[in-house]
Scaffold this active site. Structure first.
Site, PDB file in Angstrom:
ATOM      1  N   GLU A  98     121.809  -8.138  84.089  1.00 35.14           N
ATOM      2  CA  GLU A  98     121.013  -9.279  84.655  1.00 35.14           C
ATOM      3  C   GLU A  98     121.948  -9.861  85.891  1.00 35.14           C
ATOM      4  O   GLU A  98     121.125 -10.491  86.676  1.00 35.14           O
ATOM      5  CB  GLU A  98     120.963 -10.378  83.708  1.00 35.14           C
ATOM      6  N   GLY A 129     115.695 -15.390  86.528  1.00 30.13           N
ATOM      7  CA  GLY A 129     115.325 -14.254  85.594  1.00 30.13           C
ATOM      8  C   GLY A 129     114.539 -14.988  84.585  1.00 30.13           C
ATOM      9  O   GLY A 129     114.395 -15.795  84.045  1.00 30.13           O
ATOM     10  N   ARG A 175     123.511   5.453  75.756  1.00 33.01           N
ATOM     11  CA  ARG A 175     124.536   6.287  75.395  1.00 33.01           C
ATOM     12  C   ARG A 175     125.436   5.290  75.078  1.00 33.01           C
ATOM     13  O   ARG A 175     125.756   4.285  75.704  1.00 33.01           O
ATOM     14  CB  ARG A 175     124.903   7.041  76.657  1.00 33.01           C
ATOM     15  N   SER A 176     126.439   5.677  74.205  1.00 31.52           N
ATOM     16  CA  SER A 176     127.617   4.880  73.897  1.00 31.52           C
ATOM     17  C   SER A 176     128.841   4.981  74.953  1.00 31.52           C
ATOM     18  O   SER A 176     128.678   6.108  75.507  1.00 31.52           O
ATOM     19  CB  SER A 176     128.227   4.923  72.426  1.00 31.52           C
ATOM     20  N   GLY A 223     107.943  -8.951  95.888  1.00 29.86           N
ATOM     21  CA  GLY A 223     107.053 -10.137  96.295  1.00 29.86           C
ATOM     22  C   GLY A 223     107.456 -11.299  96.751  1.00 29.86           C
ATOM     23  O   GLY A 223     108.563 -11.434  96.702  1.00 29.86           O
TER      24      GLY A 223
END
Length: 143
Positions: free
Chosen positions: A67, A87, A96-97, A113
């Protein structure tokens, strides 16, 4: 921000919001911007500070990194005197770890846009393995 040098933009991003922000708490560091291709790159260390109880990278920390990237990308490519990019939706897939080291996130636009941006953020480890894939929507609103 457009019209400034790459170094000026990175310095701004790395100091945006003052001394205490979530990005600074997680040690997110912006390391590259490609103005021509409209991409932004940052790193985040992985260790106990961002672990969940099983000793691996917390999905929430990946979401914070994603974010931070998507919002920053949007805000770099709008008129910051008139608008905010905020946001409104995030969809994050933890693939995946990761226990320790550094992850690198790259954000790019899927759609840019006038009133809405959709970005894609890929978070990879040192071996270029995909750790997380996120899409994020930002609305561009008047200040």
């Amino acid at each position: 921000m457009i019209g400034q040098t790459k170094e000026e933009i990175l310095a701004f991003l790395n100091n945006w919001g003052g001394e205490v922000t979530l990005a600074k708490t997680l040690e997110i560091k912006f390391i590259d911007i490609d103005l021509e291709n409209e991409t932004l790159t940052a790193t985040m260390p992985v260790g106990p500070k961002v672990h969940q109880p099983f000793g691996i990278l917390h999905g929430g920390a990946s979401c914070v990194l994603a974010e931070t990237m998507g919002s920053s990308l949007s805000n770099l490519f709008i008129d910051g005197e008139k608008y905010y990019g905020v946001g409104t939706n995030i969809n994050s897939n933890h693939l995946r770890s990761k226990k320790d080291g550094i992850v690198t996130a790259v954000a790019r636009f899927i759609r840019k846009g006038k009133s809405m941006h959709v970005s894609e953020i890929e978070i990879r480890d040192e071996k270029d393995q995909l750790i997380n894939h996120t899409t994020m929507t930002n609305n561009i609103i008047n200040k």
